[in-house]
Design a protein around this motif. Structure first.
Motif, PDB file in Angstrom:
ATOM      1  N   GLU A 209      -2.023  11.819   3.718  1.00 50.77           N
ATOM      2  CA  GLU A 209      -2.704  11.389   4.953  1.00 50.77           C
ATOM      3  C   GLU A 209      -2.807   9.863   5.007  1.00 50.77           C
ATOM      4  N   SER A 210      -3.072   9.251   3.852  1.00 49.34           N
ATOM      5  CA  SER A 210      -3.198   7.786   3.846  1.00 49.34           C
ATOM      6  C   SER A 210      -1.870   7.125   4.192  1.00 49.34           C
ATOM      7  N   ASN A 211      -0.771   7.651   3.656  1.00 45.91           N
ATOM      8  CA  ASN A 211       0.548   7.074   3.982  1.00 45.91           C
ATOM      9  C   ASN A 211       0.835   7.156   5.474  1.00 45.91           C
ATOM     10  N   GLU A 212       0.462   8.274   6.103  1.00 44.41           N
ATOM     11  CA  GLU A 212       0.687   8.436   7.554  1.00 44.41           C
ATOM     12  C   GLU A 212      -0.125   7.403   8.339  1.00 44.41           C
ATOM     13  N   LYS A 213      -1.367   7.216   7.936  1.00 43.89           N
ATOM     14  CA  LYS A 213      -2.210   6.248   8.625  1.00 43.89           C
ATOM     15  C   LYS A 213      -1.663   4.829   8.462  1.00 43.89           C
ATOM     16  N   ILE A 214      -1.188   4.523   7.235  1.00 40.89           N
ATOM     17  CA  ILE A 214      -0.637   3.186   6.978  1.00 40.89           C
ATOM     18  C   ILE A 214       0.588   2.939   7.837  1.00 40.89           C
TER      19      ILE A 214
ATOM     20  N   LEU B 276       0.831  -1.203   0.000  1.00 37.12           N
ATOM     21  CA  LEU B 276       0.000   0.000   0.000  1.00 37.12           C
ATOM     22  C   LEU B 276       0.866   1.253   0.000  1.00 37.12           C
ATOM     23  N   GLU B 277       2.003   1.199   0.753  1.00 33.51           N
ATOM     24  CA  GLU B 277       2.876   2.371   0.796  1.00 33.51           C
ATOM     25  C   GLU B 277       3.473   2.679  -0.580  1.00 33.51           C
TER      26      GLU B 277
ATOM     27  N   LEU C 148      -0.706   7.217  -3.063  1.00 31.22           N
ATOM     28  CA  LEU C 148      -1.880   7.598  -2.264  1.00 31.22           C
ATOM     29  C   LEU C 148      -1.658   8.967  -1.649  1.00 31.22           C
ATOM     30  N   PRO C 149      -2.704   9.607  -1.211  1.00 30.04           N
ATOM     31  CA  PRO C 149      -2.521  10.912  -0.561  1.00 30.04           C
ATOM     32  C   PRO C 149      -1.611  10.799   0.663  1.00 30.04           C
TER      33      PRO C 149
END
Length: 805
Positions: free
Chosen positions: A248-253, A240-241, A245-246
């Protein structure tokens, strides 16, 4: 945040439970790891990571080694459970020895609820200087470094630690060990048979270990699955990384990836901790089994030693008095030898040998010319009973006023007291099936009737015009009821529910009495006596008893009422505690102790009687009783002095006329001149020592009488067989009667349960001749005579009597 949460999950780990009080060898230095049980800086993510790798760290159940800056053990400090001995705590302490040497350094070990000490650590292998059981000990802190451990006077340790911190660690460990010991003691007391329980515990322990092993295997399987799925999850997160992706999504992942990593580490730490716990349990279970077996062997050896001591003491006692195991039972020798025993007052060595027990069964030769003729009484058959009953009837027909003056002599049957009594410690005596070997051929109802032996005191009290003088006679009557117990060390039969006993002495002595067993558990008997000389005596007595190992305490509960018809004076009082000493070893002897308050509820007059307990160190006369008779204002009018087995005197207290010694001596001289003997004990019948030390009244109580209720104690078969010397048959009959009573109780309980289920009213058991009501004077619920017994006797209408025999 994640590291903090993980520290809460992994934490100090199982190491904490291994060290009561925490603490290592000394206070940890800043930056160093804590001792075993301390969660030092080594815990946290790094600790958990080490655990996941299979390396035991301070957070994963291992022993936390001190860091480079940790302090060395201070002198006198104690280690924790990390010691090789497996103890809860051990180390140096200073113990007070004496005023010359003062405090001396000793090595103390706390293990399994026991605190032991040695002169050095090396001495642990061969010699223990002393041990104190914490289950019964008190721990007291004196000052910053000193504390005391005592178990009530037998053992007291005055100890000193090297510092206040070290003292607190020891006290904390001792308190925890004491709590565990008390809990284990309570659990062992509540358990049943020790042997079966120990075997059950062993099997249960093995089953538990097998269950734990299977659970750990399940956890290992789960750990493999978690690791597999966790790897897959991290691979998916990595993929996923790599996607666009935006931000914010990378931070959440990343946060999810970190949490997944922490979860995998935590699960590994949990598996390692469970495995360590299982290994620890397996290691200690072997030690526990060895300790349990050792304690069981010790208990068996102690029981055998105590039994041997009891036998040796018994033989030495007989040898000292020049007695033999089986004295010659000739009338001449028996009478001459035993008459001397009755001449002395209360000497314990003067009591008979019939309370002793023997090592093995012996052949008992019964004399043929003692008491009633008992030809063939040891052979099963009904002819002996019939002949005896016919003999009693014949005596009764000759003259109603003539009372029997002897009963068959007590046979010298052998009995191993220890085999019976060792299982009775701490139990209610009325609930233990006891053989008739411990009994005398009277029931508790008949013993209760013996209170009327000195009924003349109440006759004289009824004639007194002065209420204070009347109270003196009532007090003497109260004391006189104990005079028959001085040598009576045997146990009366427990009455069956519904059993009665009547004593009709209306023609000879002007009174008649009726007793009924109104309750079985707790055992309670109601008693009503009335006299044509102007008094009524009634009581309901509940007997509770406890066997304490060395002695037996008998506590009568209930209130005794005495009412005088002419004046309406109503007196009440309660009985004192009776103690039977030397149950296992030595000669049995009886003592009375406590206080009795006799109150006249009409005038407010009171009498306080004090029964002084026997003491080896007291110079007072044995069995002493003192008393004071006071008016409602508290002013003393009479002083009472005497013994409960001999006599009671009364002194009139003159008003004081001065405060100097001469006046006091004068008043004492006047008091001596005013001495009045209120009561004196009647002498025992000839050869009473062969007849259970019965008084003249007691000898007549079980004599056969016609016309009594079918529930009367005289008709009780086991008691009659026991009186006739047929003890084996009496024991069998006693078991039959008790089983019959149990079946009746179960039937009543079943009827009550059925009535409850059906919703129909059910009347509980009610006494036949007494009814339960609230006493208007004492406000207690008690059984009061409702009448009709003597009318039914006159008509011989016993249709309402239950079948108990």
């Amino acid at each position: 945040m994640a590291a903090t949460e993980l520290r809460g999950v992994v934490g100090p780990g199982p190491a904490t439970i291994a060290a009561p009080g925490g603490g290592g060898a000394g206070p940890p230095a800043v930056g160093g790891g804590g001792g075993r049980g301390d969660a030092g800086p080594g815990s946290g993510v790094a600790s958990a990571t080490a655990a996941a790798a299979g390396v035991p760290g301070p957070g994963a159940g291992g022993v936390a080694a001190g860091g480079p800056g940790s302090a060395p053990p201070a002198a006198g400090s104690g280690g924790s459970g990390a010691g090789g001995s497996g103890s809860a705590r051990e180390g140096w302490l200073f113990k007070w020895t004496n005023y010359i040497k003062g405090y001396q350094r000793r090595w103390f070990v706390l293990s399994n609820g026991l605190l032991s000490y040695y002169r050095s650590k090396a001495e642990m292998r061969h010699t223990c200087r002393g041990t104190i059981n914490l289950a019964t000990a008190n721990i007291t802190v004196e000052d910053s470094c000193n504390f005391i451990i005592s178990n009530g006077g037998a053992q007291t340790y005055h100890l000193k630690a090297s510092s206040e911190v070290e003292r607190q660690r020891w006290v904390t460990a001792l308190e925890l060990a004491k709590a565990k010991a008390v809990k284990m003691l309570a659990e062992s007391d509540e358990s049943g048979d020790e042997e079966s329980v120990s075997q059950t515990d062993k099997t249960e322990l093995q089953n538990t270990l097998r269950t734990l092993s299977s659970k750990v295997e399940d956890l290992s399987t789960c750990n493999d699955l978690i690791a597999k799925h966790g790897t897959a999850l991290q691979r998916s997160l990595s993929e996923l990384e790599s996607l666009k992706l935006p931000a914010e999504s990378n931070e959440k992942i990343k946060q999810v990836n970190e949490r997944a990593t922490l979860f995998r580490i935590t699960s590994n730490a949990m598996i390692n901790a469970c495995r360590d716990f299982l290994m620890l349990a397996q290691t200690h279970s072997k030690k526990w089994q060895k300790s349990l077996q050792y304690e069981r062997d010790q208990r068996i050896r102690l029981e055998e030693t105590l039994e041997q001591l009891a036998k040796q003491h018994n033989h030495l006692e007989r040898a000292f008095r020049g007695a033999t195991v089986l004295p010659a039972n000739t009338p001449g020798s028996t009478g001459s030898g035993k008459d001397q025993c009755c001449s002395g007052k209360g000497d314990m060595s003067d009591e008979d040998d019939e309370n002793e027990f023997f090592d093995a069964p012996e052949i008992i030769t019964m004399p043929e010319n003692l008491g009633h003729k008992r030809t063939g009484s040891n052979i099963s058959g009904a002819s002996s009973d019939i002949s005896l009953d016919e003999q009693y009837k014949h005596q009764l027909e000759e003259t109603k006023k003539e009372k029997r003056t002897r009963i068959p002599y007590k046979p010298n049957y052998s009995l191993n007291l220890w085999s019976i009594m060792k299982n009775c410690i701490g139990k209610e005596l009325s609930k233990i099936p006891m053989p008739v070997n411990f009994n005398e051929p009277l029931s508790m109802l008949q013993r209760l009737t013996e209170d009327l032996e000195y009924h003349e005191l109440l006759d004289r009290a009824a004639k007194c015009e002065n209420s204070l003088e009347q109270l003196c006679y009532v007090a003497a009557f109260t004391v006189s009821s104990y005079s028959t117990t001085v040598f009576r060390t045997s146990k009366p039969f427990n009455p069956l529910l519904g059993e009665t006993f009547e004593l009709d002495r209306l023609e000879e002595s002007g009174y008649r009495s009726l007793c009924e067993q109104v309750s079985h558990h707790p055992p309670a008997a109601a008693h009503h006596a009335e006299s044509k000389n102007g008094w009524t005596l009634r009581q309901e007595i509940k007997i509770t008893s406890k066997f304490r190992g060395k002695y037996l305490s008998i506590m009568p509960l209930g209130t005794i009422h005495c009412i005088f018809h002419a004046t309406g004076h109503h007196y009440t009082w309660k009985k004192v505690t009776t103690t039977v000493h030397n149950i296992i070893v030595g000669k049995l002897w009886i003592d009375q102790s406590g206080e009795i308050d006799i109150v006249n509820h009409k005038t407010g007059d009171k009498c306080n009687l004090k029964f002084v307990p026997y003491s080896y160190f007291s110079r007072d006369v044995a069995r002493k009783v003192t008393g004071e008779v006071t008016d409602p204002s508290g002013k003393v009018h009479f002083a009472l002095l005497g013994t409960w087995d001999e006599k009671m005197d009364c002194f009139k207290v003159q008003p004081s006329s001065g405060e100097n010694g001469g006046d006091a001596r004068q008043r004492g001289h006047e008091a001596e001149e005013s001495r009045v003997m209120l009561w004196k004990r009647n002498p025992l019948p000839k050869n009473a020592e062969n007849m259970y030390y019965f008084s003249e009244l007691a000898l007549t109580l079980n004599a056969w009488e016609g016309g009594t209720a079918p529930t009367d104690s005289r008709l009780r078969p086991d008691q009659r067989l026991m009186e006739n010397g047929r003890w084996d048959e009496a024991n069998a009959e006693k078991q039959r009667l008790e089983e019959k009573q149990r079946l009746s109780r179960k039937k009543r309980e079943a009827e009550a349960m059925k009535a409850t289920e059906d919703g129909t009213p059910y009347d509980p058991y009610k006494a036949l001749w007494f009814e339960r009501k609230k006493d208007p004077v004492t406000k207690e619920l008690t059984h009061v005579y409702r009448g009709e017994y003597w009318e039914c006797k006159e008509k011989q209408d016993w249709g309402s009597c239950p079948d108990i025999f």
